[in-house]
Design an enzyme around this catalytic site. Structure first.
Site, PDB file in Angstrom:
ATOM      1  N   LYS A  98     102.720  12.795  71.051  1.00  0.00           N
ATOM      2  CA  LYS A  98     103.569  12.220  69.993  1.00  0.00           C
ATOM      3  C   LYS A  98     102.895  10.968  69.449  1.00  0.00           C
ATOM      4  O   LYS A  98     103.187   9.838  69.858  1.00  0.00           O
ATOM      5  CB  LYS A  98     104.964  11.903  70.529  1.00  0.00           C
ATOM      6  CG  LYS A  98     106.018  11.783  69.423  1.00  0.00           C
ATOM      7  CD  LYS A  98     106.235  13.106  68.740  1.00  0.00           C
ATOM      8  CE  LYS A  98     107.296  13.018  67.652  1.00  0.00           C
ATOM      9  NZ  LYS A  98     107.411  14.254  66.885  1.00  0.00           N
TER      10      LYS A  98
ATOM     11  N   SER B 253     108.329  18.491  63.982  1.00  0.00           N
ATOM     12  CA  SER B 253     109.285  17.563  64.585  1.00  0.00           C
ATOM     13  C   SER B 253     110.683  17.859  64.046  1.00  0.00           C
ATOM     14  O   SER B 253     111.193  18.952  64.250  1.00  0.00           O
ATOM     15  CB  SER B 253     108.859  16.117  64.332  1.00  0.00           C
ATOM     16  OG  SER B 253     109.391  15.263  65.313  1.00  0.00           O
TER      17      SER B 253
END
Length: 598
Positions: free
Chosen positions: A199, A395
């Site tokens: 991430k 996402s």
């Protein structure tokens, strides 16, 4: 209140600039009357579809997903440039119509400086290949080809290039700007809590360079996408293998080679000046050069009511979810606006199914959940739901996709990035620089947690990490349920990692490599209306005032130069954008894949 203060402080740096712009806007509208004359001029140049017409696809400028109301853009107005982007859905549908329309004899791919994602270029290429099945010809021309325009042009029957032109293929790249040194100078600290080794969206604000996991995933992503591009070019330019393309790019520096090198390599059929192209279409259609009629995609699409069948009884809704997921801006996916539309479509008996067209890097975790729940409600009505992925569905963009009955993706789509992060600013240093000393009185120790002017304690970080962890578990659980996978299986491919669509299909995040039209036909089939259905696109397009302005306003050159934002003003605006974002995000990194070249 304190956050608003700092937002207002940052805004004041550009406030005078915007005020001057407003003055210019008013002056132009009131004193010069350019709008009416500009519109009249544009209307006077209306195209007409005639026998033996040539559909011209102008591959230059920006390409957006679909037409949407233009937001106020004072900078563009002052610069005298209100050019609207072309729309991908219009180009694709025009090629569909061209294949069956008797008045269209051929297609002209006029390649220029194109601003489009790899996925958009691939979608146009596929539409060209589908058009060619009609037996009609496609010619492509460019002064200079980039990788994106050549990916499309390589599907043509004949590829022409200017004798002094260039084949600017240098591979693919992605550049990420890292802001930590700038933030240190400003006195702004970003405190991060996240889930996911990959991430990397938070890295530019806390690091000076790319981490090894971030670099590794980008290396794999770009390599896989470049492999798709080389393979596709090789399939339509017979005799040019993927390995030869790599050699031309890396060893022979094709971007800087003479134009004849592209002909010798088999990338281009012949060299020609642009003025001679009309003669080739004249010979193809048996007309004089002056009689050749060129029409744009917009003119051709008007022949069919695609995407506007709002009164149809057998209706497939195509709902566009484009941009960052948020709750404040109209420029992107405002979930306050999108959720009611989904609910209305669910309750409309004439809507038999829906395709969610996703082109989003994600955004607000809360907003993603709200949209996901509304889509669940749509499916509870027994209506099929498919997702069609554009350039990005990552996402939060994947969160809203995961529950669909079937997911279609473009092979150059970027997806996945299943992870969540919290980005909590501490602007104490900036407050000190500005001479501001906040004083707080509270009934409880954590009344302002997280504070905008104090670093979090270890205990606070632990609380925030638990909050983010819960959001991640919700995200993983939604993917597991929607994709019919176990939670451990999802976690093995999650960790915030981004995937190309071909890899995503292999690991179960995507069902099929296909187009928007493939998704529409699948929904129509599941709804048992494949023989008779109509399409309506949502949200409905309603032109704004800005859409009615002529595309080219020319005046006040000196004023334009004076009001052009300076680099430092652009950085301040970037900081203001960061502070406005919700603290908990389901968002991929700011990845912009570029076809390297001018």
């Amino acid at each position: 209140m304190l956050k608003k203060f700092f937002l207002n402080t940052l805004s004041s740096f550009v406030g005078a600039w915007l005020a001057l712009v407003l003055v210019v806007v008013s002056s132009m509208i009131l004193l010069f009357g350019m709008i009416g004359s500009g519109i009249a001029s544009e209307m006077g140049d209306a195209e007409q579809l005639k026998s033996k017409s040539i559909l011209t696809i102008d591959l230059s400028g920006a390409i957006s997903e679909r037409e949407s109301a233009k937001a106020p853009d004072f900078t563009s107005l002052v610069k005298g440039n209100l050019n609207k982007p072309q729309n991908l859905n219009v180009i694709v549908e025009a090629l569909e119509e061209a294949a069956r329309n008797r008045n269209i004899s051929a297609v002209y791919l006029k390649c220029g400086a194109l601003e489009a994602s790899p996925a958009a270029c691939y979608a146009i290429r596929q539409a060209v290949l589908k058009y060619k099945k009609s037996g009609k010809q496609v010619y492509a021309y460019a002064d200079t080809y980039t990788t994106g325009t050549y990916l499309i042009a390589s599907a043509a029957d004949r590829v022409y290039m200017n004798p002094q032109g260039m084949m600017e293929m240098q591979g693919m790249s992605s550049t990420v700007l890292y802001y930590k040194d700038l933030l240190d100078k400003l006195g702004v600290e970003f405190q991060v809590v996240k889930v996911g080794t990959f991430k990397s969206a938070v890295e530019p604000y806390i690091m000076n360079s790319m981490s090894d996991p971030a670099r590794a995933q980008m290396d794999t992503l770009l390599g896989n996408m470049w492999g798709v591009i080389k393979k596709n070019i090789s399939e339509t330019r017979k005799g040019v293998s993927p390995e030869e393309i790599d050699s031309l790019v890396s060893k022979e520096y094709i971007s800087f080679a003479p134009a004849k090198t592209s002909v010798e390599a088999g990338l281009v059929d012949s060299l020609a000046y642009e003025r001679t192209i009309n003669a080739k279409f004249a010979a193809l259609t048996g007309q004089d050069v002056d009689d050749v009629n060129f029409v744009s995609p917009g003119t051709l699409v008007k022949q069919v009511p695609w995407s506007t069948a709002y009164d149809s009884n057998n209706r497939i809704a195509v709902l566009y979810a484009v941009g960052e997921i948020n709750d404040v801006s109209q420029d992107g996916i405002n979930y306050h606006n999108l959720v009611p539309i989904i609910t209305e479509l669910a309750d409309d008996d004439n809507v038999k199914g829906m395709v969610l067209r996703v082109n989003s890097p994600g955004g607000s975790a809360f907003g993603s959940d709200q949209i996901g729940e509304a889509l669940d409600y749509f499916q509870s009505k027994g209506k099929p739901l498919a997702v069609s992925m554009g350039a990005y569905a990552a996402s939060g963009g994947y969160w809203i996709s995961a529950g669909a009955d079937k997911i279609f993706a473009n092979p150059l789509t970027i997806t996945g990035s299943i992870g969540i992060f919290g980005l909590i600013p501490n602007v104490r240093g900036l407050a000190d620089k500005l001479g501001v000393n906040p004083q707080t009185v509270s009934t409880n120790p954590n009344a302002q947690f997280p504070s905008l002017t104090e670093s979090m304690t270890d205990e606070m970080k632990g609380v925030m990490q638990q909050y983010v962890d819960r959001g991640y578990e919700d995200f993983v659980g939604r993917v597991a349920k929607g994709r019919k996978m176990s939670v451990p299986a999802v976690k093995r491919i999650a960790e915030g990692r981004v995937w190309d669509a071909v890899s995503a299909k292999r690991i179960g995040l995507v069902d099929s490599i296909g187009s928007l039209n493939d998704a529409i036909e699948w929904v129509a089939s599941k709804a048992k209306i494949l023989d008779k259905y109509n399409v309506a696109a949502y949200p409905e397009y309603k032109p704004s005032f800005w859409d009615m302005l002529p595309s080219n306003l020319s005046s006040m050159t000196a004023m334009r130069q004076m009001l052009e934002p300076k680099p430092e003003e652009m950085m301040i605006m970037k900081m203001r954008e960061l502070l406005r974002r919700e603290r908990i995000q389901a968002r991929m990194a700011d990845i912009k894949i570029e076809f390297t070249g001018k």
